[in-house]
Design an enzyme around this catalytic site. Sequence first.
Site, short mmCIF file in Angstrom:
data_model
loop_
_atom_site.label_atom_id
_atom_site.label_comp_id
_atom_site.label_asym_id
_atom_site.label_seq_id
_atom_site.Cartn_x
_atom_site.Cartn_y
_atom_site.Cartn_z
N HIS A 154 22.84 8.72 9.07
CA HIS A 154 22.09 7.74 8.09
C HIS A 154 21.99 8.07 6.77
O HIS A 154 20.83 8.70 6.30
CB HIS A 154 21.01 7.13 8.66
CG HIS A 154 21.06 6.39 10.02
ND1 HIS A 154 21.15 5.20 9.86
CD2 HIS A 154 21.07 6.77 11.34
CE1 HIS A 154 21.11 4.53 11.10
NE2 HIS A 154 21.38 5.80 11.83
N CYS B 84 26.53 4.97 11.12
CA CYS B 84 26.32 4.93 12.40
C CYS B 84 26.98 4.01 13.43
O CYS B 84 28.20 4.10 13.55
CB CYS B 84 24.73 5.03 12.63
SG CYS B 84 24.32 5.82 14.05
N LYS C 29 0.92 -1.31 0.11
CA LYS C 29 -0.02 0.12 -0.07
C LYS C 29 0.82 1.43 0.03
O LYS C 29 0.56 2.27 -0.58
CB LYS C 29 -0.63 -0.06 1.38
CG LYS C 29 -2.37 0.45 1.25
CD LYS C 29 -3.04 0.25 2.26
CE LYS C 29 -2.57 -0.65 3.54
NZ LYS C 29 -2.49 0.06 4.84
N GLU D 255 21.59 6.58 4.28
CA GLU D 255 20.73 5.84 3.18
C GLU D 255 19.25 6.50 3.28
O GLU D 255 18.51 6.24 2.23
CB GLU D 255 20.76 4.41 3.85
CG GLU D 255 19.92 4.25 4.92
CD GLU D 255 20.60 4.44 6.45
OE1 GLU D 255 21.77 5.18 6.45
OE2 GLU D 255 20.09 3.98 7.29
#
Length: 543
Positions: free
Chosen positions: A515, A390, A23, A517
């Site tokens: 982070h 991290c 979804k 990413e």
Amino acid sequence: MKSGIDTTKFIFISGGVVSSLGKGVASASLALLLKWHGLRVTIQKFDPYINVDAGTMNPFQHGEVFVTNDGAETDLDLGHYERFLDIDMGRKNNTTTGQVYNEVVQKERRGDYLGATVQVIPHITDVIKERISRLATEGKYDVVITEVGGTVGDIESLPFLEAIRQFTLQRGRKNALNIHVTLVPYIKTAGELKTKPTQHSVKELQEIGVQPDIIICRTEHLLDSEIKKKIALFCNVEPLDVIEGHDVGSSYDVPIALFEEGLAERVFSRLELKPRKKPIHSFKQWKEFLNKVEKPVHRVKIAVCGKYTSSPDAYKSIIEAFIHAGAANNARVELKWIRAEDVEEFGAEKYLNDVSGLLIPGGFGERGVEGKIKAIQFVREKKIPFLGICLGLQTAVIEFARNVCGMKNAHSSEFIKSKYNVIDLIESQRGVQQKGGTMRLGENPIELQKKSKAFSIYGKTMIHERHRHRYELNNRFRPQLEKMGMVFSGVYTKENLVEIVELPSHPYFIAGQFHCELKSRAMKPHPLFKEFVKATIQFQKSI
Ligand code: GLN
């Protein structure tokens, strides 16, 4: 066109039959289609759990915690929204039951409801309705999409669906559209697609008073017109509003598939909206990106060594960042998932002898830390490209302190108190008692050292990255680490915190306390990932 709460259109996306129907990707894809047509669109997620945010949940259960620029710890679907739409989400894009109840209870204590019996309806539903529309008042959007987590029929999501019912009634169906995502399973023994679960799920919605306008049917097989007609008839929608959402190769295929199914036209027609531009140019660009994802020239294998490797959703943004960086390098990145505890037990060589790069992701807790340290030592010595995120930075510093600087038993004070706590809590974290929302969270500026690898990768001196951690490189040990060749190429100058470490003697050894990413977008790969993948391709060629 005038914009604001009165002219904004609202789309609600609920899910039925089973969870994990994609979804979030469907919602992000619809938003993207609208963006391709020149509309100003934003999107939010409602999560029916009682946690105030996703920050206190176990990644094994809930997947990764997606951190926004403003430091909210949110559901991973916000990652899809950012990656697809290339817009920044924030605290206001994720609402949980916990937040709603918190707000109502605080109001009650303050006396805002004096005299009243505080109830789910209207008090909880009113707060939910405010949250449906608050993005419209503040953001000036043409369309606000709200995805409701969970599956229709869950007790938890009832207040959200009731709020949506009321909202739709009050705004009118030309201003508030309901889309229901369901599953049409294929029963092998009967050789047939089955519509019954969809019918039941829609009935469940109708019982609550919500009539879906459009149904997106997830399916392994194509839906022929007979099936579409049947679903339409029993679910009380037009056949054109039954949209096939068949399985596709990658989530980045979904916008294309929904575009070709005519979803955008249906939305425009139901909401009486007009496109502001032709989508063809954006469509083509997305196709080009997809082509690079699906037909790469190179293939490269990269190890990810962590604690949650049996549950890839825990590393969702890392997986996606590699897809983006792979596309930019015309490469398919094959990820080799390695349990850090296995490396601890059997040594690094067994797991890392066939890879061209190693990524150590973020993490919490001591389990597997020694394995990560062994893995880092292996790639540092063998000059295999390395990217640390991290905890990946923290373990890289521990490894270097122990094996290069001779600091015996160097460690992070998160795990073991040692003479050489090269990773430690800073003052502001020492007194912290509450767990929820108290880490160093969100974005801060980082100054890069000129002539460093980081500077050459980012191509500028000021960058902004997102954080989610408590421990930091201990500045007391900087001189010793530096003397042996570790470079601190990125620093959050205001607090004097090391953000990036690198080893110039190595072809690609770089780690960030943040982070990275989380900032990678479909067509804008994160520079650290992009260069990392490039370095792994070069490494592969060199052996
Ligand atoms: N556990 C470490 C800390 O809290 C690292 C956190 C992370 O990797 N996100 O500092």
